[in-house]
Design a protein around this motif. Sequence first.
Motif, PDB file in Angstrom:
ATOM      1  N   PHE A 206     -63.722 -27.735  23.014  1.00 48.63           N
ATOM      2  CA  PHE A 206     -64.163 -28.470  24.204  1.00 48.63           C
ATOM      3  C   PHE A 206     -62.985 -29.285  24.717  1.00 48.63           C
ATOM      4  O   PHE A 206     -62.446 -30.129  24.007  1.00 48.63           O
ATOM      5  CB  PHE A 206     -65.341 -29.370  23.861  1.00 48.63           C
ATOM      6  CG  PHE A 206     -65.675 -30.360  24.940  1.00 48.63           C
ATOM      7  CD1 PHE A 206     -66.081 -29.927  26.190  1.00 48.63           C
ATOM      8  CD2 PHE A 206     -65.564 -31.719  24.706  1.00 48.63           C
ATOM      9  CE1 PHE A 206     -66.376 -30.842  27.182  1.00 48.63           C
ATOM     10  CE2 PHE A 206     -65.852 -32.640  25.688  1.00 48.63           C
ATOM     11  CZ  PHE A 206     -66.259 -32.199  26.938  1.00 48.63           C
ATOM     12  N   LEU A 207     -62.582 -29.033  25.965  1.00 50.56           N
ATOM     13  CA  LEU A 207     -61.417 -29.684  26.542  1.00 50.56           C
ATOM     14  C   LEU A 207     -61.795 -30.377  27.841  1.00 50.56           C
ATOM     15  O   LEU A 207     -62.704 -29.934  28.552  1.00 50.56           O
ATOM     16  CB  LEU A 207     -60.308 -28.657  26.831  1.00 50.56           C
ATOM     17  CG  LEU A 207     -59.879 -27.746  25.679  1.00 50.56           C
ATOM     18  CD1 LEU A 207     -58.892 -26.708  26.176  1.00 50.56           C
ATOM     19  CD2 LEU A 207     -59.274 -28.555  24.546  1.00 50.56           C
ATOM     20  N   MET A 208     -61.091 -31.455  28.124  1.00 52.01           N
ATOM     21  CA  MET A 208     -61.192 -32.122  29.420  1.00 52.01           C
ATOM     22  C   MET A 208     -59.815 -32.041  30.074  1.00 52.01           C
ATOM     23  O   MET A 208     -58.853 -32.632  29.563  1.00 52.01           O
ATOM     24  CB  MET A 208     -61.647 -33.579  29.238  1.00 52.01           C
ATOM     25  CG  MET A 208     -63.115 -33.698  28.871  1.00 52.01           C
ATOM     26  SD  MET A 208     -63.620 -35.371  28.394  1.00 52.01           S
ATOM     27  CE  MET A 208     -63.022 -35.412  26.702  1.00 52.01           C
ATOM     28  N   VAL A 209     -59.735 -31.281  31.135  1.00 59.92           N
ATOM     29  CA  VAL A 209     -58.447 -31.014  31.774  1.00 59.92           C
ATOM     30  C   VAL A 209     -58.498 -31.450  33.231  1.00 59.92           C
ATOM     31  O   VAL A 209     -59.583 -31.518  33.834  1.00 59.92           O
ATOM     32  CB  VAL A 209     -58.095 -29.514  31.685  1.00 59.92           C
ATOM     33  CG1 VAL A 209     -58.002 -29.057  30.239  1.00 59.92           C
ATOM     34  CG2 VAL A 209     -59.128 -28.676  32.423  1.00 59.92           C
ATOM     35  N   PRO A 210     -57.346 -31.764  33.813  1.00 64.02           N
ATOM     36  CA  PRO A 210     -57.330 -32.097  35.242  1.00 64.02           C
ATOM     37  C   PRO A 210     -57.882 -30.946  36.079  1.00 64.02           C
ATOM     38  O   PRO A 210     -57.629 -29.772  35.778  1.00 64.02           O
ATOM     39  CB  PRO A 210     -55.836 -32.322  35.531  1.00 64.02           C
ATOM     40  CG  PRO A 210     -55.247 -32.700  34.216  1.00 64.02           C
ATOM     41  CD  PRO A 210     -56.019 -31.916  33.195  1.00 64.02           C
ATOM     42  N   LYS A 211     -58.645 -31.287  37.077  1.00 63.31           N
ATOM     43  CA  LYS A 211     -59.294 -30.267  37.901  1.00 63.31           C
ATOM     44  C   LYS A 211     -58.285 -29.341  38.546  1.00 63.31           C
ATOM     45  O   LYS A 211     -58.522 -28.137  38.691  1.00 63.31           O
ATOM     46  CB  LYS A 211     -60.155 -30.946  38.973  1.00 63.31           C
ATOM     47  CG  LYS A 211     -61.013 -29.992  39.776  1.00 63.31           C
ATOM     48  CD  LYS A 211     -61.905 -30.738  40.743  1.00 63.31           C
ATOM     49  CE  LYS A 211     -62.790 -29.767  41.519  1.00 63.31           C
ATOM     50  NZ  LYS A 211     -63.696 -30.484  42.459  1.00 63.31           N
ATOM     51  N   LYS A 212     -57.118 -29.889  38.905  1.00 65.27           N
ATOM     52  CA  LYS A 212     -56.100 -29.072  39.565  1.00 65.27           C
ATOM     53  C   LYS A 212     -55.489 -28.048  38.607  1.00 65.27           C
ATOM     54  O   LYS A 212     -54.887 -27.053  39.051  1.00 65.27           O
ATOM     55  CB  LYS A 212     -54.999 -29.960  40.133  1.00 65.27           C
ATOM     56  CG  LYS A 212     -54.267 -30.808  39.093  1.00 65.27           C
ATOM     57  CD  LYS A 212     -53.229 -31.697  39.731  1.00 65.27           C
ATOM     58  CE  LYS A 212     -52.506 -32.554  38.699  1.00 65.27           C
ATOM     59  NZ  LYS A 212     -51.789 -31.733  37.693  1.00 65.27           N
ATOM     60  N   ASP A 213     -55.620 -28.266  37.288  1.00 65.32           N
ATOM     61  CA  ASP A 213     -55.050 -27.351  36.304  1.00 65.32           C
ATOM     62  C   ASP A 213     -56.026 -26.266  35.873  1.00 65.32           C
ATOM     63  O   ASP A 213     -55.659 -25.396  35.072  1.00 65.32           O
ATOM     64  CB  ASP A 213     -54.588 -28.129  35.068  1.00 65.32           C
ATOM     65  CG  ASP A 213     -53.417 -29.047  35.375  1.00 65.32           C
ATOM     66  OD1 ASP A 213     -52.719 -28.794  36.378  1.00 65.32           O
ATOM     67  OD2 ASP A 213     -53.219 -30.030  34.632  1.00 65.32           O
TER      68      ASP A 213
END
Length: 202
Positions: free
Chosen positions: A164-171
């Motif tokens: 489970f990851l939280m990544v920048p939306k642009k990435d």
Amino acid sequence: MRKYFITGLLILVPLAITFWVLHAIISTMDQSLLLLPEQWRPEAVFGFRVPGLGAVLTVLIIFVTGLLTRNFVGNYVVKAWEGLLNRIPIVNSIYSSVKQVSDTLFSSSGNAFRKAVLIEYPRQGSWSIGFLTGVPGGDVVNHLQGDYVSVYVPTTPNPTSGFFLMVPKKDAIELDMSVDAALKYIVSMGVVAPEHLPTDKK
């Protein structure tokens, strides 16, 4: 001889696994026959076991439950039952957690696993396919700068485990690919590639 043997494996192994999975599912669903009185069970009525009858009964129970809970009285009963479960220690935490996950995954209004995305993971230059599960919440939002999305990256070939990851939306690059096609691509370790779609050079 080796080529013939491998060809036979390629044909029989998928069939064997398919039948094994179906047998396991139907056998599990047949356990619902234990809910019936003993004199109503197939062994007592027909004198022998009827495979798959429990699966039909399970589907019927699910359908009737959904039908009854769609009206006012059924909805009231469900809320009263959930209120009772929420008052029981330990049970309330398990039930509420499972219900939140199931509502997110199976609700038609939910956004979980609706889109496949491409993210740079586990390191720069390496890419993985993941699935959008929502946006970060709780106190996590106070520590993230900018717009982030929650992504589930399944492992190969077993997609039931993952990260489970939280990544920048642009990435997170949204893919023009269905969730089913993305899962097949992951489970097959890239062997079953989805249909190539031409992209605009711009």
